[in-house]
Design a protein around this motif. Sequence first.
Motif, PDB file in Angstrom:
ATOM      1  N   GLN A 180     -48.125  29.072  12.681  1.00  0.00           N
ATOM      2  CA  GLN A 180     -47.327  28.615  13.816  1.00  0.00           C
ATOM      3  C   GLN A 180     -45.928  29.197  13.828  1.00  0.00           C
ATOM      4  OE1 GLN A 180     -47.593  24.458  12.731  1.00  0.00           O
ATOM      5  NE2 GLN A 180     -48.924  24.016  14.471  1.00  0.00           N
ATOM      6  N   LEU A 181     -45.360  29.444  12.631  1.00  0.00           N
ATOM      7  CA  LEU A 181     -43.951  29.801  12.572  1.00  0.00           C
ATOM      8  C   LEU A 181     -43.628  30.464  11.241  1.00  0.00           C
ATOM      9  CD1 LEU A 181     -41.200  29.495  14.085  1.00  0.00           C
ATOM     10  CD2 LEU A 181     -40.885  27.363  12.814  1.00  0.00           C
ATOM     11  N   ASP A 182     -43.059  31.650  11.305  1.00  0.00           N
ATOM     12  CA  ASP A 182     -42.562  32.354  10.122  1.00  0.00           C
ATOM     13  C   ASP A 182     -41.225  32.969  10.517  1.00  0.00           C
ATOM     14  OD1 ASP A 182     -41.998  33.882   7.900  1.00  0.00           O
ATOM     15  OD2 ASP A 182     -44.014  34.721   7.720  1.00  0.00           O
ATOM     16  N   MET A 183     -40.138  32.411   9.993  1.00  0.00           N
ATOM     17  CA  MET A 183     -38.803  32.818  10.414  1.00  0.00           C
ATOM     18  C   MET A 183     -38.080  33.663   9.370  1.00  0.00           C
ATOM     19  SD  MET A 183     -37.461  29.356  12.335  1.00  0.00           S
ATOM     20  CE  MET A 183     -37.708  28.309  10.895  1.00  0.00           C
ATOM     21  N   ARG A 184     -38.802  34.160   8.365  1.00  0.00           N
ATOM     22  CA  ARG A 184     -38.165  35.021   7.378  1.00  0.00           C
ATOM     23  C   ARG A 184     -37.563  36.247   8.068  1.00  0.00           C
ATOM     24  NH1 ARG A 184     -43.100  34.778   3.092  1.00  0.00           N
ATOM     25  NH2 ARG A 184     -44.199  34.853   5.099  1.00  0.00           N
ATOM     26  N   GLY A 185     -36.274  36.445   7.857  1.00  0.00           N
ATOM     27  CA  GLY A 185     -35.562  37.524   8.505  1.00  0.00           C
ATOM     28  C   GLY A 185     -34.840  37.130   9.774  1.00  0.00           C
ATOM     29  N   ASP A 186     -35.113  35.925  10.309  1.00  0.00           N
ATOM     30  CA  ASP A 186     -34.387  35.479  11.495  1.00  0.00           C
ATOM     31  C   ASP A 186     -32.918  35.253  11.127  1.00  0.00           C
ATOM     32  OD1 ASP A 186     -36.883  35.450  12.617  1.00  0.00           O
ATOM     33  OD2 ASP A 186     -36.793  33.373  13.307  1.00  0.00           O
ATOM     34  N   PRO A 187     -31.975  35.818  11.870  1.00  0.00           N
ATOM     35  CA  PRO A 187     -30.558  35.591  11.578  1.00  0.00           C
ATOM     36  C   PRO A 187     -30.147  34.129  11.798  1.00  0.00           C
ATOM     37  CG  PRO A 187     -30.858  37.551  12.932  1.00  0.00           C
ATOM     38  CD  PRO A 187     -32.167  36.825  12.911  1.00  0.00           C
ATOM     39  N   ASP A 188     -28.949  33.796  11.327  1.00  0.00           N
ATOM     40  CA  ASP A 188     -28.406  32.458  11.556  1.00  0.00           C
ATOM     41  C   ASP A 188     -28.406  32.128  13.040  1.00  0.00           C
ATOM     42  OD1 ASP A 188     -27.890  32.181   8.857  1.00  0.00           O
ATOM     43  OD2 ASP A 188     -25.812  32.830   9.025  1.00  0.00           O
ATOM     44  N   ASP A 191     -39.343  31.528  19.353  1.00  0.00           N
ATOM     45  CA  ASP A 191     -38.891  32.006  18.039  1.00  0.00           C
ATOM     46  C   ASP A 191     -38.035  33.242  18.289  1.00  0.00           C
ATOM     47  OD1 ASP A 191     -38.443  32.752  15.435  1.00  0.00           O
ATOM     48  OD2 ASP A 191     -40.520  33.289  14.990  1.00  0.00           O
ATOM     49  N   VAL A 192     -36.728  33.091  18.111  1.00  0.00           N
ATOM     50  CA  VAL A 192     -35.774  34.164  18.399  1.00  0.00           C
ATOM     51  C   VAL A 192     -35.554  35.007  17.153  1.00  0.00           C
ATOM     52  CG1 VAL A 192     -33.434  34.710  19.159  1.00  0.00           C
ATOM     53  CG2 VAL A 192     -34.657  32.768  20.161  1.00  0.00           C
ATOM     54  N   LYS A 193     -35.780  36.312  17.273  1.00  0.00           N
ATOM     55  CA  LYS A 193     -35.636  37.235  16.152  1.00  0.00           C
ATOM     56  C   LYS A 193     -34.305  37.984  16.171  1.00  0.00           C
ATOM     57  CE  LYS A 193     -39.714  36.279  14.595  1.00  0.00           C
ATOM     58  NZ  LYS A 193     -39.826  35.440  13.372  1.00  0.00           N
ATOM     59  N   ARG A 194     -33.695  38.082  17.332  1.00  0.00           N
ATOM     60  CA  ARG A 194     -32.364  38.665  17.458  1.00  0.00           C
ATOM     61  C   ARG A 194     -31.706  38.052  18.685  1.00  0.00           C
ATOM     62  NH1 ARG A 194     -30.099  44.897  18.377  1.00  0.00           N
ATOM     63  NH2 ARG A 194     -28.287  44.248  19.578  1.00  0.00           N
ATOM     64  N   LYS A 195     -30.396  37.734  18.554  1.00  0.00           N
ATOM     65  CA  LYS A 195     -29.678  37.167  19.687  1.00  0.00           C
ATOM     66  C   LYS A 195     -28.358  37.870  19.977  1.00  0.00           C
ATOM     67  CE  LYS A 195     -27.001  33.612  17.295  1.00  0.00           C
ATOM     68  NZ  LYS A 195     -25.711  34.230  17.625  1.00  0.00           N
ATOM     69  N   ARG A 215     -36.240  28.887   6.899  1.00  0.00           N
ATOM     70  CA  ARG A 215     -37.002  30.056   7.332  1.00  0.00           C
ATOM     71  C   ARG A 215     -38.418  30.179   6.816  1.00  0.00           C
ATOM     72  NH1 ARG A 215     -31.630  31.656   6.668  1.00  0.00           N
ATOM     73  NH2 ARG A 215     -30.710  32.488   8.590  1.00  0.00           N
ATOM     74  N   THR A 216     -38.649  30.067   5.522  1.00  0.00           N
ATOM     75  CA  THR A 216     -39.955  30.446   4.979  1.00  0.00           C
ATOM     76  C   THR A 216     -41.004  29.354   5.159  1.00  0.00           C
ATOM     77  OG1 THR A 216     -41.159  31.136   3.008  1.00  0.00           O
ATOM     78  CG2 THR A 216     -39.296  29.654   2.664  1.00  0.00           C
ATOM     79  N   PRO A 217     -42.238  29.728   5.553  1.00  0.00           N
ATOM     80  CA  PRO A 217     -43.329  28.753   5.574  1.00  0.00           C
ATOM     81  C   PRO A 217     -43.966  28.548   4.203  1.00  0.00           C
ATOM     82  CG  PRO A 217     -44.117  30.854   6.404  1.00  0.00           C
ATOM     83  CD  PRO A 217     -42.643  31.032   6.126  1.00  0.00           C
TER      84      PRO A 217
END
Length: 540
Positions: A61-69, A91-95, A338-340
């Motif tokens: 469902q969700l893996d946010m490893r590497g997603d910035p603050d 799920d935002v990977k870059r903003k 971040r990590t699942p």
Amino acid sequence: MSLITNPILPGFNPDPSILRVGDDYYIATSTFEWFPGVQIHHSKDLANWELVTRPLNRKTQLDMRGDPDSCGVWAPCLTHDGEKFWLVYTDVKRKDGSFKDAHNYIVWADRIEGPWSDPIYTNSSGFDPSLFHDDDGRKWFINMTWDHRRRPLLFAGIALQEFDPNAGKLVGPIKNIYKGTDLKLVEGPHLYKRNGWYYLLTAEGGTAYDHACTFARSRTIDGPYETHPDQYVLTSKDAPLAAIQRAGHGDLVETPDGKTYLVHLGGRPTTQERRCVLGRETSIQEAYWGEDDWLYVKNGPVPSLHVEVPGRRDEEKYWAEQRYTFENGLPIDFQWLRTPDADRIFSTEGGKLRLFGRESIGSWFEQALVARRQTHFSYDAETVIDFKPTDERTFAGLTAYYSRYNFFYLTVTAHSDGQRELLLMSSEVSWPDGNLNFPAEPVQIPNEGKVKLALRIRGRRLQFFYAMEGKELQPIGPVLDASILSDECGGHQAHGSFTGAFVGVAASDLNGTAAAAEFDYFLYRPQHDPSDRYEVDNLQ
């Protein structure tokens, strides 16, 4: 009915999406880079809320490893179609900068507690998705859209497309149904239907001090949409002395007896710098429908601090000390980053919280940091750690944390010769370089024995403490400025930091050997600070 004091969800709980099913109310809020994703609170009376689940709790469902603050899960929308619950999220990977990499998904469940399905991917054209169930059985997906060519503001309006649940995808044409007003930055859309009108509630003005809820309507779902005669149904932008600032991004709910309420995010700034340490919280306002079929907020558009709701809030519970133990796993108040793959960063076997040292506290990938929200302006926190570091690259301890650029961290570590010591670290608003500061000289401690670590926050004043077994707590380091643990100091420009302050425990092993630190318990004790206007108000 009774008068309660906003917010109803204190601390970092932004972008509320509210739903009533029978006599039960649910609010879903954003969690950004914190895992598991999406907080869902439950209430019977709109006054007392309990966290019941975080549905995005596995890798599929969700893996946010590497997603910035301040990336990760943005603006969930929770709905019910009469048979099942639906949750949409981004799920935002870059903003930062011209590009936004934002991927939108849908999950569903028969019960709010789950299990929730694996996600259906929908699109990546923008963020803040919402799902509307029309009375003819059709489902419609809306989200803000992004145009990286536009200058200076890149928000391009609200897009509508049909969702086919049987096919598991969006179908048919895409139409931009609303470009927003001159306040700009239109986002956070929610659709409703009443008396033959389709209503569109959006957020505008960015999520800082010009934020607002804008309302529009149309006779057909795909527009054109006419903006409310007052334009903004809720905003603090023209009321700098209002208790609740940054008010916007809302959603509507109707009670069984026909009353209408608007839930919305807002911040309670403190200090002369107007810093929102508790982040963007969820508040509630009573609303009503006028004879012109437009919605109005009672006593609005400026949000009220005190609002009448069906229930009476249990203030004793809000001020109660929380002593967390780990015999039954990790308490629901805690999250990690971040990590699942949670089993790589902690374990609760044996009734203790055991953290396995991974990357630094500033990592965007895999760090062993477990924390709960700061929900009061003043509080005490305490833990006992058993840790045998080998050198300066192994450290673990107690942290007051906002982001990789903004934290305070009292650690048990070791000198290069193996002698154990206490080291106080701080980021002290180190954006963009991310360098550490050391507010005090290291304190040598015995190589054996557990260590009690504590901190005390009173408004903007933060003091750390420590004690060896059998000894009294003593201060370490100077009084620090806790107010930097805020959106305004989160390491980004305006509209760029979206979370809130946490307090918890962490462990790092920069040698890569996963050295473990064990914590006996964690204590969070709210404190009344007469110098703070919000805490005094809550006591009245």
